[in-house]
Design a protein around this motif. Structure first.
Motif, PDB file in Angstrom:
ATOM      1  N   LYS A 124       0.848  -1.129  -0.227  1.00 31.83           N
ATOM      2  CA  LYS A 124      -0.081  -0.005  -0.011  1.00 31.83           C
ATOM      3  C   LYS A 124       0.816   1.316  -0.017  1.00 31.83           C
ATOM      4  O   LYS A 124       0.667   2.212  -0.664  1.00 31.83           O
ATOM      5  CB  LYS A 124      -0.848   0.009   1.168  1.00 31.83           C
ATOM      6  N   GLN A 125       2.039   1.318   0.795  1.00 31.53           N
ATOM      7  CA  GLN A 125       2.683   2.271   0.791  1.00 31.53           C
ATOM      8  C   GLN A 125       3.504   2.565  -0.397  1.00 31.53           C
ATOM      9  O   GLN A 125       3.604   3.748  -0.899  1.00 31.53           O
ATOM     10  CB  GLN A 125       3.856   1.974   1.892  1.00 31.53           C
ATOM     11  N   LEU A 126       4.069   1.688  -1.140  1.00 31.45           N
ATOM     12  CA  LEU A 126       4.460   1.625  -2.527  1.00 31.45           C
ATOM     13  C   LEU A 126       3.471   2.287  -3.442  1.00 31.45           C
ATOM     14  O   LEU A 126       4.065   2.990  -4.108  1.00 31.45           O
ATOM     15  CB  LEU A 126       5.039   0.123  -2.702  1.00 31.45           C
ATOM     16  N   SER A 127       2.377   1.995  -3.422  1.00 33.01           N
ATOM     17  CA  SER A 127       1.216   2.339  -4.309  1.00 33.01           C
ATOM     18  C   SER A 127       1.016   3.905  -4.002  1.00 33.01           C
ATOM     19  O   SER A 127       0.890   4.570  -5.111  1.00 33.01           O
ATOM     20  CB  SER A 127      -0.122   1.639  -4.037  1.00 33.01           C
ATOM     21  N   GLU A 128       1.156   4.149  -2.563  1.00 38.98           N
ATOM     22  CA  GLU A 128       0.789   5.685  -2.305  1.00 38.98           C
ATOM     23  C   GLU A 128       2.145   6.610  -2.885  1.00 38.98           C
ATOM     24  O   GLU A 128       1.700   7.830  -3.443  1.00 38.98           O
ATOM     25  CB  GLU A 128       0.748   6.124  -1.007  1.00 38.98           C
ATOM     26  N   LEU A 129       3.297   6.078  -2.806  1.00 37.95           N
ATOM     27  CA  LEU A 129       4.344   6.895  -3.348  1.00 37.95           C
ATOM     28  C   LEU A 129       4.652   6.803  -4.683  1.00 37.95           C
ATOM     29  O   LEU A 129       4.970   7.886  -5.164  1.00 37.95           O
ATOM     30  CB  LEU A 129       5.693   6.039  -2.519  1.00 37.95           C
ATOM     31  N   THR A 130       4.292   5.888  -5.435  1.00 41.92           N
ATOM     32  CA  THR A 130       4.553   5.853  -6.891  1.00 41.92           C
ATOM     33  C   THR A 130       3.320   6.539  -7.651  1.00 41.92           C
ATOM     34  O   THR A 130       3.469   7.212  -8.651  1.00 41.92           O
ATOM     35  CB  THR A 130       4.665   4.556  -7.309  1.00 41.92           C
ATOM     36  N   GLN A 131       2.234   6.711  -6.655  1.00 49.33           N
ATOM     37  CA  GLN A 131       1.018   7.278  -7.555  1.00 49.33           C
ATOM     38  C   GLN A 131       0.601   6.475  -8.910  1.00 49.33           C
ATOM     39  O   GLN A 131       0.169   7.308  -9.666  1.00 49.33           O
ATOM     40  CB  GLN A 131       1.103   8.725  -7.516  1.00 49.33           C
ATOM     41  N   THR A 133      -1.167   3.365 -10.790  1.00 49.01           N
ATOM     42  CA  THR A 133      -2.421   2.617 -10.469  1.00 49.01           C
ATOM     43  C   THR A 133      -1.714   1.066 -10.892  1.00 49.01           C
ATOM     44  O   THR A 133      -2.503   0.394 -10.338  1.00 49.01           O
ATOM     45  CB  THR A 133      -3.685   2.627 -11.451  1.00 49.01           C
ATOM     46  N   GLU A 134      -0.810   0.912 -11.529  1.00 47.99           N
ATOM     47  CA  GLU A 134      -0.199  -0.282 -11.627  1.00 47.99           C
ATOM     48  C   GLU A 134       0.115  -0.956 -10.391  1.00 47.99           C
ATOM     49  O   GLU A 134       0.104  -2.149 -10.280  1.00 47.99           O
ATOM     50  CB  GLU A 134       0.957  -0.222 -12.768  1.00 47.99           C
ATOM     51  N   HIS A 135       0.729  -0.238  -9.372  1.00 44.61           N
ATOM     52  CA  HIS A 135       1.130  -0.851  -8.104  1.00 44.61           C
ATOM     53  C   HIS A 135       0.158  -0.814  -7.073  1.00 44.61           C
ATOM     54  O   HIS A 135       0.600  -0.949  -5.989  1.00 44.61           O
ATOM     55  CB  HIS A 135       2.336   0.074  -7.688  1.00 44.61           C
ATOM     56  N   ASP A 136      -1.213  -0.656  -7.472  1.00 42.41           N
ATOM     57  CA  ASP A 136      -2.082  -0.536  -6.733  1.00 42.41           C
ATOM     58  C   ASP A 136      -2.249  -1.968  -5.825  1.00 42.41           C
ATOM     59  O   ASP A 136      -2.072  -3.030  -6.506  1.00 42.41           O
ATOM     60  CB  ASP A 136      -3.635  -0.249  -7.311  1.00 42.41           C
ATOM     61  N   PHE A 137      -2.442  -1.984  -4.550  1.00 43.71           N
ATOM     62  CA  PHE A 137      -2.610  -3.045  -3.786  1.00 43.71           C
ATOM     63  C   PHE A 137      -3.842  -3.857  -4.268  1.00 43.71           C
ATOM     64  O   PHE A 137      -4.835  -3.173  -4.003  1.00 43.71           O
ATOM     65  CB  PHE A 137      -2.625  -2.850  -2.274  1.00 43.71           C
ATOM     66  N   LYS A 138      -3.872  -5.181  -4.692  1.00 38.24           N
ATOM     67  CA  LYS A 138      -5.132  -5.739  -5.044  1.00 38.24           C
ATOM     68  C   LYS A 138      -5.258  -6.933  -4.383  1.00 38.24           C
ATOM     69  O   LYS A 138      -6.360  -7.526  -4.692  1.00 38.24           O
ATOM     70  CB  LYS A 138      -4.901  -5.996  -6.580  1.00 38.24           C
ATOM     71  N   GLY A 139      -4.523  -7.223  -3.283  1.00 38.63           N
ATOM     72  CA  GLY A 139      -4.639  -8.410  -2.571  1.00 38.63           C
ATOM     73  C   GLY A 139      -4.473  -9.660  -3.176  1.00 38.63           C
ATOM     74  O   GLY A 139      -4.844 -10.691  -2.945  1.00 38.63           O
ATOM     75  N   GLN A 140      -3.506  -9.796  -4.338  1.00 33.73           N
ATOM     76  CA  GLN A 140      -3.040 -11.030  -5.123  1.00 33.73           C
ATOM     77  C   GLN A 140      -1.886 -11.554  -4.394  1.00 33.73           C
ATOM     78  O   GLN A 140      -0.916 -10.894  -3.902  1.00 33.73           O
ATOM     79  CB  GLN A 140      -2.898 -10.503  -6.312  1.00 33.73           C
ATOM     80  N   MET A 141      -2.101 -12.978  -4.409  1.00 33.27           N
ATOM     81  CA  MET A 141      -0.979 -13.850  -3.911  1.00 33.27           C
ATOM     82  C   MET A 141      -0.660 -14.785  -4.907  1.00 33.27           C
ATOM     83  O   MET A 141      -1.749 -15.543  -5.278  1.00 33.27           O
ATOM     84  CB  MET A 141      -1.625 -14.167  -2.514  1.00 33.27           C
ATOM     85  N   LEU A 142       0.491 -15.304  -5.042  1.00 26.35           N
ATOM     86  CA  LEU A 142       1.038 -16.353  -5.762  1.00 26.35           C
ATOM     87  C   LEU A 142       0.921 -17.587  -4.778  1.00 26.35           C
ATOM     88  O   LEU A 142       1.862 -17.458  -3.882  1.00 26.35           O
ATOM     89  CB  LEU A 142       2.025 -16.081  -6.622  1.00 26.35           C
TER      90      LEU A 142
END
Lengths: 178, 187
Positions: A124-131, A133-142
């Motif tokens: 989430k922090q990364l998403s906020e810092l980069t602004q 949408t590609e880095h938005d937290f989507k809750g995905q897990m491999l």
């Protein structure tokens, strides 16, 4: 002593011809170029982790990588806890893989929960810092799981991940040839 | 004249050593990036938590499909599609007890010895029937028992996702129920 004819011929033909080696190298190069790939994930296949095969064709993407082997649970390369074997109540004399009781609160695996929550916060922090949408937290897990893993362990891991805001799971499998 | 002809046919050998050097450097690099096994992913989500929506059902309309496949060590049970698989209506009391006794698709050997003893061809056949009735539905809920192996769950996902024996007009396998939700399952 003068050289005999045969010896002289040997000296002349002693030079290494690299043409045939060159041919071989080119063939290897073409084969390797064909199998060149830049996938986002890597699987360390071992006795502890044998992925199942599937007819699925969707390529893997970038997400938090959770690996459940026959002996431990690993999140993004860091071991979180070791699994134990408990006696199987339905099949006396046999053992089944399980999460140790002292690592759990009900179905929640506490140490895994803490680690996944950290991962979610980081994303989430990364998403906020980069602004971006590609880095938005989507809750995905491999999820890379050993094929012999019982569903009871998988259920507890999925429940814990769900509590830590991961709700989309991507099960990593080997693609079958057909 | 004779000297000139000899000059024009003189063969100059190509120096392949620099090319060889280049290829030797490329090979380790490509070996590292080579992929000898191909990976894929199967998407799945957690079931939604909340109160179920209560909707007034029109008796003339088709009942909504809430398809689920239960995986046990006795076989596979398809639930939520009785009106398709069992169109004669609800079973009588005696029959109901009989129906509760076993799965919809029992294993070829009971209890199931391994994955191959599950009848996946029958599962695909029944799902084809349900898909014929509900062509727009794409969700299936998997409910495995605690001791079911992950390999079997993946295999059931494969057979609920598509029917590889039937091809659509584009030559692709017929899509059945590609969106999988894994439910908690029986303890």
């Amino acid at each position: 002593m003068p050289l005999t004819k045969a010896k002289r011929r040997l000296e002349i033909e002693g030079e290494l011809s690299i043409t045939s080696m060159m041919d071989m190298m080119v063939i290897i190069l073409v084969f390797l170029l064909k199998s060149y790939s830049t996938t986002d994930i890597s699987v360390a296949a071992s006795d502890e982790l044998a992925l199942p095969t599937s007819t699925a064709e969707k390529p893997p993407g970038v997400a938090v990588n959770l690996v459940i082997t026959k002996s431990n649970i690993v999140v993004d390369g860091l071991e979180i806890l070791r699994l134990t074997k408990v006696p199987d109540e339905e099949n006396p004399g046999q053992e089944i893989l399980a999460v140790p009781e002292d690592e759990k609160k009900g179905q929640l695996i506490t140490r895994l929960y803490d680690r996944l929550l950290e991962k979610a916060e980081d994303a989430k922090q990364l998403s906020e810092l980069t602004q971006n949408t590609e880095h938005d937290f989507k809750g995905q897990m491999l999820l890379q799981c050993d094929k012999k893993l019982p569903f009871s362990v998988l259920r507890e891991v999925m429940y814990t991940a769900g509590q830590a805001q991961f709700s989309e799971f991507r099960f990593v499998v080997y693609k079958t040839g057909d | 004249m004779a000297v000139e002809r000899r000059k024009s046919f003189q063969v100059t050998e190509l120096n392949l050593v620099p090319v060889m050097n280049l290829v030797t450097i490329l090979i380790p690099f490509l070996l590292m990036a080579a992929e000898f096994v191909h990976l894929a992913v199967i998407d799945s989500t957690l079931p939604a938590i909340g109160k179920p929506e209560v909707e007034e059902l029109d008796p003339n309309e088709k009942p909504p499909l809430v398809l689920s496949v239960h995986i046990t060590d006795e076989g596979l049970t398809i639930a939520g599609a009785d009106h398709v698989l069992n169109p004669e209506g609800a079973a009588t009391e005696g029959e109901e007890e009989e129906a509760d006794k076993g799965p919809t698709i029992p294993c070829k050997v009971t209890p199931c010895a391994d994955i191959d003893s599950y009848d996946f061809a029958e599962l695909t056949r029944l799902l084809d029937l349900i898909k014929d009735e509900y062509p727009d539905d794409e969700n299936v809920i998997l409910v495995p028992e605690s001791r079911i192996s992950y390999e079997l769950i993946v295999k059931v996902m494969d057979y609920t996702r598509e029917d590889r024996e039937t091809r659509d007009k584009d030559g692709e396998p017929r899509l059945l129920f590609p969106y999988v939700v894994i439910a908690g399952g029986a303890q």
